[in-house]
Write an enzyme that holds these catalytic residues in place. Structure first.
Site, PDB file in Angstrom:
ATOM      1  N   HIS A 304      -7.148 -10.794  -1.068  1.00 39.77           N
ATOM      2  CA  HIS A 304      -6.088 -11.722  -0.657  1.00 39.77           C
ATOM      3  C   HIS A 304      -4.961 -10.978   0.078  1.00 39.77           C
ATOM      4  O   HIS A 304      -4.569 -11.352   1.178  1.00 39.77           O
ATOM      5  CB  HIS A 304      -5.545 -12.461  -1.878  1.00 39.77           C
ATOM      6  CG  HIS A 304      -4.452 -13.435  -1.577  1.00 39.77           C
ATOM      7  ND1 HIS A 304      -4.674 -14.776  -1.401  1.00 39.77           N
ATOM      8  CD2 HIS A 304      -3.118 -13.257  -1.406  1.00 39.77           C
ATOM      9  CE1 HIS A 304      -3.536 -15.379  -1.128  1.00 39.77           C
ATOM     10  NE2 HIS A 304      -2.564 -14.473  -1.135  1.00 39.77           N
ATOM     11  N   GLU A 305      -4.454  -9.941  -0.545  1.00 36.37           N
ATOM     12  CA  GLU A 305      -3.322  -9.226   0.068  1.00 36.37           C
ATOM     13  C   GLU A 305      -3.762  -8.554   1.363  1.00 36.37           C
ATOM     14  O   GLU A 305      -3.032  -8.548   2.347  1.00 36.37           O
ATOM     15  CB  GLU A 305      -2.719  -8.184  -0.891  1.00 36.37           C
ATOM     16  CG  GLU A 305      -2.300  -8.712  -2.250  1.00 36.37           C
ATOM     17  CD  GLU A 305      -1.432  -9.959  -2.203  1.00 36.37           C
ATOM     18  OE1 GLU A 305      -0.674 -10.128  -1.240  1.00 36.37           O
ATOM     19  OE2 GLU A 305      -1.527 -10.781  -3.145  1.00 36.37           O
TER      20      GLU A 305
HETATM   21  N1  B3K Z   1       3.198 -13.425  -0.907  1.00 36.24           N
HETATM   22  C1  B3K Z   1       3.280 -12.995  -2.278  1.00 36.24           C
HETATM   23  C2  B3K Z   1       4.037 -13.937  -3.132  1.00 36.24           C
HETATM   24  C3  B3K Z   1       5.507 -13.784  -3.051  1.00 36.24           C
HETATM   25  C4  B3K Z   1       6.200 -14.617  -4.104  1.00 36.24           C
HETATM   26  C5  B3K Z   1       7.679 -14.574  -3.972  1.00 36.24           C
HETATM   27  N2  B3K Z   1       8.348 -15.279  -5.063  1.00 36.24           N
HETATM   28  C6  B3K Z   1       1.931 -12.740  -2.857  1.00 36.24           C
HETATM   29  C7  B3K Z   1       0.825 -13.464  -2.239  1.00 36.24           C
HETATM   30  O1  B3K Z   1       0.736 -14.664  -2.226  1.00 36.24           O
HETATM   31  O2  B3K Z   1      -0.032 -12.812  -1.695  1.00 36.24           O
HETATM   32 ZN    ZN Z   2      -0.642 -14.720  -0.609  1.00 37.18          ZN
END
Ligand code: B3K
Ligand code: ZN
Length: 883
Positions: A304-305
């Site tokens: 995902h990341e």
């Molecule tokens: N984008 C981050 C989530 C950030 C949350 C901020 N409160 C992780 C993700 O969805 O991949």
């Molecule tokens: Zn995300």
């Protein structure tokens, strides 16, 4: 203390920023109490902004301002003003200018874990959504994209590792004996993707050669001593990189990709450009410390990341209302990745389970909001199941309608058009519409309308004409702020199963030849009718195969149709669905019967299916493990609708479990033995599936009459060679009042007390126990050395597990569970508002419960809402939940 009500931010008020930032130069000198940040910004007025005379207003929170300069000249106090939220500079030059600020912040005091904070001696940042403003004054909004250069200075001993985004370009010593590293990220990015990590970290390294032949260094940083727990994460990363090249044509773009694992983190992980920061729970794994589920989660979150590098970073969001643009799409991408790595049907089942457990109640309760919300008070409250999971379902529907090839064309076009931009949902739908040649005009309503559509279907077979007529209609219940809904464009995959259990070829009216055995029908009006020709015999319809749309379907099926489908449907998802529906109906009737003092309903079909599946040799064990599990108590509460009685649900489910176990005992015992996995531990789907089935059998056996279950569980706990089997046995014992329970919990603690991640498992198992006295136990555990309110994983392991997974005790009839959790919300709000607001979300379905409990929950919500000094986060959830 709150003096005025926080004002909502609205999508319709969006305006392009009055200024843009081209380049950012940060010089950060680390110090726990006073980290000094010298920022140099190359800025200018934004040509496209309507307001040509607006002052420069920068965001900034919890900062001490030391000085401000424009083009080198220090500004006197009359040239700017500072509040606790903004730095305003009244007059700036017309052309490009350099703005310099020197500020300081205190990472050591930062318990909110947003901005720059210290955890276990490691400096770490979390900037999404609005944390960068706690590091320096900035136009902290995602449509302000700039190139970053970051110099970090730290102590050689305590911070030998100094990391930021991009590629390292310089390093050296400072005069005062410290050292520095300079990083340069050539890709313009919004501030929410900025990251800094510093500390005495160990690392493991690998490399990946991209499709164009570039070599990328991969490095995972962990606390010293954890190097032997990174191998799986590294493998998952390489597989993700390869998959994104093959499936989406996306190549990695920097020379280095880094991941850091930290123990105190507000969520799962964060996709900062080139420097992902992870909750260590989603990196560290060894067979003896991590379960199969942990391995699967690591794989999915790493992917995902990593996938965010294109869907989120290269193309980012114009504003936070567009959050689903990156999150929904990236969840869809990671779901597809997992489906390719593991069993696709099992992945689909678990995703739909998740959607129904979290998103459906959200969509049907006071916190319902569209996938693209149109207003918020605190954006961190909108990282929701709706934005993520329903957002992913919307991408999946486009994929279903277009087919994989045309979907890919649409995605290619999206990347081609918007690379390097901050985009909107409209941009995405335009590109996908053009690339797939689908008309997505009506489909767009899915992004705008909240609520879960309900689809009613009924079919009629005409034996004389050999036709089958299917009628479907849709309605979406009102949700906060949205009373009336326009019809949705709903793709419904349909099959007709013949009496022989085989799919029939489908010929729709007006068609010459028979088509595929599964067809996607498009329900676009409030009602639609489809007629199939040449239907030789009366079929059983299998509707919404693969769950092609996030709707609640009532297919009007009789019990015998469900029994038929759960045995014969060629669509694995619907086979599972039929079994769930059958069991749910049975349990709901039992609960109703109990209310009238009648005996529980006896439905043996489920138990017979369990016996047959356990004896069948050819079916994927992981799938069998899924299909034989009864719907959870939470699911049953949802289905029961109003006046939910948690005790009756618990009793009915336990009694059905007991009778299935009694009926299937022999088959369970034999599968339990047969499914044992020999040889070295392998976390892949195959072995994990066998363990899942074996442990599902163990669960049933413990519910069967006699002592076999307890004996087997205690034995498995003693001999387990991996965490999956160990925790499964401990979890079975945790619900049984027996001497083996206490002994196992104590042994587990002794063995793992120094391992914070394994201790989280120990805490949550106790929090989820159905035994009386669990709440007191949980209260006691809040004082245990393994617990602290300062670490979000601990809060989630103990308190959130209790509130969201222990329906029986959270909903204690006297309200003690509610009181306890509400107290914790208030206590936590002072430390970490984001995590506090999440915890409060466990009250969202309060209106569904029977009147006494409803009142008790409302009382706690009111107590919270009426507390002085609430954070915006908790204020918003409390007031909206009550509204
Ligand atoms: N984008 C981050 C989530 C950030 C949350 C901020 N409160 C992780 C993700 O969805 O991949
Ligand atoms: Zn995300």
């Amino acid at each position: 203390m709150r003096t005025e009500e926080p004002r909502p931010i609205r999508l319709k008020d969006y305006q392009v920023p009055a200024f843009t930032t081209r380049e950012v130069n940060l010089d950060i000198e680390l110090d726990p109490k006073a980290t000094r940040v010298h920022s140099k910004l190359a800025m200018e007025r934004n040509e496209t902004s309507a307001d040509k005379t607006a002052p420069l207003v920068l965001d900034g929170e919890k900062l001490k301002l030391v000085e401000v300069r424009i083009d080198g000249e220090r500004l006197g106090a009359n040239r700017y003003s500072v509040t606790d939220k903004h730095l305003t500079i009244h007059d700036v030059p017309d052309g490009p200018f350099t703005l310099e600020t020197v500020t300081s912040c205190a990472p050591e005091e930062n318990t909110a874990l947003t901005g720059l904070y210290l955890t276990d001696g490691i400096y770490c940042t979390q900037c999404e959504a609005e944390g960068f403003r706690r590091i320096t004054y900035y136009l902290d909004r995602p449509d302000n994209m700039a190139v970053f250069r970051t110099r970090i200075t730290g102590d050689k001993k305590s911070e030998p590792v100094l990391l930021s985004n991009g590629n390292p370009v310089n390093k050296g010593k400072t005069k005062d004996g410290r050292h520095f590293v300079e990083w340069h990220d050539p890709f313009p990015k919004p501030s929410y993707l900025f990251a800094l990590v510093a500390g005495d970290l160990a690392s493991v390294e690998d490399k990946f050669v991209t499709m164009s032949g570039r070599e990328v260094t991969l490095r995972i940083f962990v606390e010293k001593g954890n190097e032997d727990r990174c191998a799986y994460a590294m493998e998952a990363l390489k597989r993700s990189m390869k998959w994104d090249e093959e499936r989406f044509g996306r190549e990695y773009d920097l020379d280095i990709f880094m991941i850091v694992a930290v123990s105190a983190f507000n969520m799962g992980a964060m996709e900062n450009k080139g420097l992902n920061v992870f909750n260590d729970k989603y990196i560290l794994a060894r067979p003896d410390t991590a379960t199969d589920a942990d391995y699967a989660a690591i794989e999915a979150i790493i992917a995902h990341e990593y996938f965010h590098n294109w869907t989120g970073n290269r193309i980012t969001c114009r504003d936070w209302f567009q959050l689903c643009l990156k999150e929904g799409l990236t969840v869809f991408r990671d779901q597809e990745f997992t489906s390719d790595m593991r069993s696709r049907p099992v992945k689909r089942i678990s995703d739909v389970r998740l959607l129904r457990a979290h998103q459906f109640p959200e969509d049907g309760g006071p916190l319902a909001h569209p996938v693209r919300p149109d207003s918020y008070i605190e954006i961190n409250n909108f990282y929701t199941a709706t934005v993520y999971e329903k957002g992913a379902e919307l991408c999946r529907m486009i994929h279903t309608m277009a087919g994989p090839k045309r979907f890919r064309k649409g995605m290619d076009l999206y990347f081609e058009r918007h690379d390097g931009e901050a985009a909107t949902v409209e941009d995405f739908l335009d590109a996908l519409g053009d690339g797939t040649k689908l008309d997505l005009t009506q489909f767009k309503r899915w992004y705008r309308q909240s609520g879960t559509p309900e689809v009613l279907a009924s079919g009629r077979y005409d034996a004389a004409r050999k036709t089958y007529t299917l009628k479907m209609s849709q309605v979406c219940p009102p949700t906060p702020g949205q009373r009336v809904k326009e019809p949705y464009h709903i793709p419904v995959a349909v099959g007709l199963v013949g009496p022989d259990g085989k799919d029939m070829p489908l010929t729709l009216d007006g068609e010459e030849k028979a088509g595929a055995t599964t067809r996607v029908l498009h329900l676009t009006e409030r009602e639609g009718t489809w007629r199939f020709r040449n239907v030789a015999e009366k079929p059983v319809p299998s509707l919404l195969r693969g769950f092609t749309a996030p709707v609640k379907l009532d297919a009007n099926l009789k019990e015998r149709d469900l029994v038929f489908l759960m045995r014969h449907d060629s669509d694995s998802f619907n086979r599972w669905e039929a079994a769930q529906r059958y069991a749910t109906a049975l349990l709901v009737k039992t609960v109703e019967a109990a209310r009238e003092g009648a005996a529980p309903r006896q439905g043996m079909a489920f138990a017979e299916m369990v016996v047959d599946l356990l004896s069948a040799r050819k079916i994927d064990p992981d799938f069998v493990a899924q299909i034989i599990l009864l719907p959870s108590e939470q699911t049953l509460a949802q289905i029961a609708g109003e006046n939910v009685d948690v005790d009756a649900i618990h009793k009915a489910r336990e009694s059905l479990r007991g009778s299935i176990a009694a009926h299937a005992k022999k088959a369970l015992l034999s599968a339990y033995t047969r499914m044992e996995v020999k040889g070295p531990y392998n976390p892949d789907g195959g072995d994990a599936g066998r363990r899942a089935l074996r442990n599902a059998c163990l669960g049933y056996l413990a519910a069967a009459p006699g002592e076999d279950g307890v004996r087997l569980a205690a034995e498995q706990f003693r001999t387990a060679s991996n965490m999956t089997d160990s925790i499964a046995a401990l979890s079975v014992l945790s619900h049984i009042d027996c001497p083996e329970r206490a002994a196992a919990l104590a042994a587990f603690y002794e063995r793992w007390k120094d391992d914070h991640l394994v201790m989280d498992k120990w805490l949550s198992i106790q929090a989820m126990s159905s035994l009386p006295g669990t709440l007191d136990e949980v209260k006691r555990l809040t004082g245990h050395p393994a617990f602290t309110m300062k670490n979000p994983n601990k809060v989630r392991a103990l308190i959130t597990s209790f509130a969201s997974m222990n329906q029986l005790h959270f909903h204690d009839a006297k309200g003690a569970g509610y009181r306890f959790v509400a107290d914790k919300v208030l206590e936590l709000d002072k430390l970490n508002p984001q995590v506090a607001a999440r915890l409060l979300g466990t009250f969202k379905s309060w209106r569904q419960f029977e009147p006494k409990r409803r009142k008790l929950m409302q009382k706690e919500l009111k107590r919270i809402a009426g507390t002085e000094g609430l954070s915006r986060d908790v204020y918003e959830i409390a007031t909206k939940t009550l509204a």
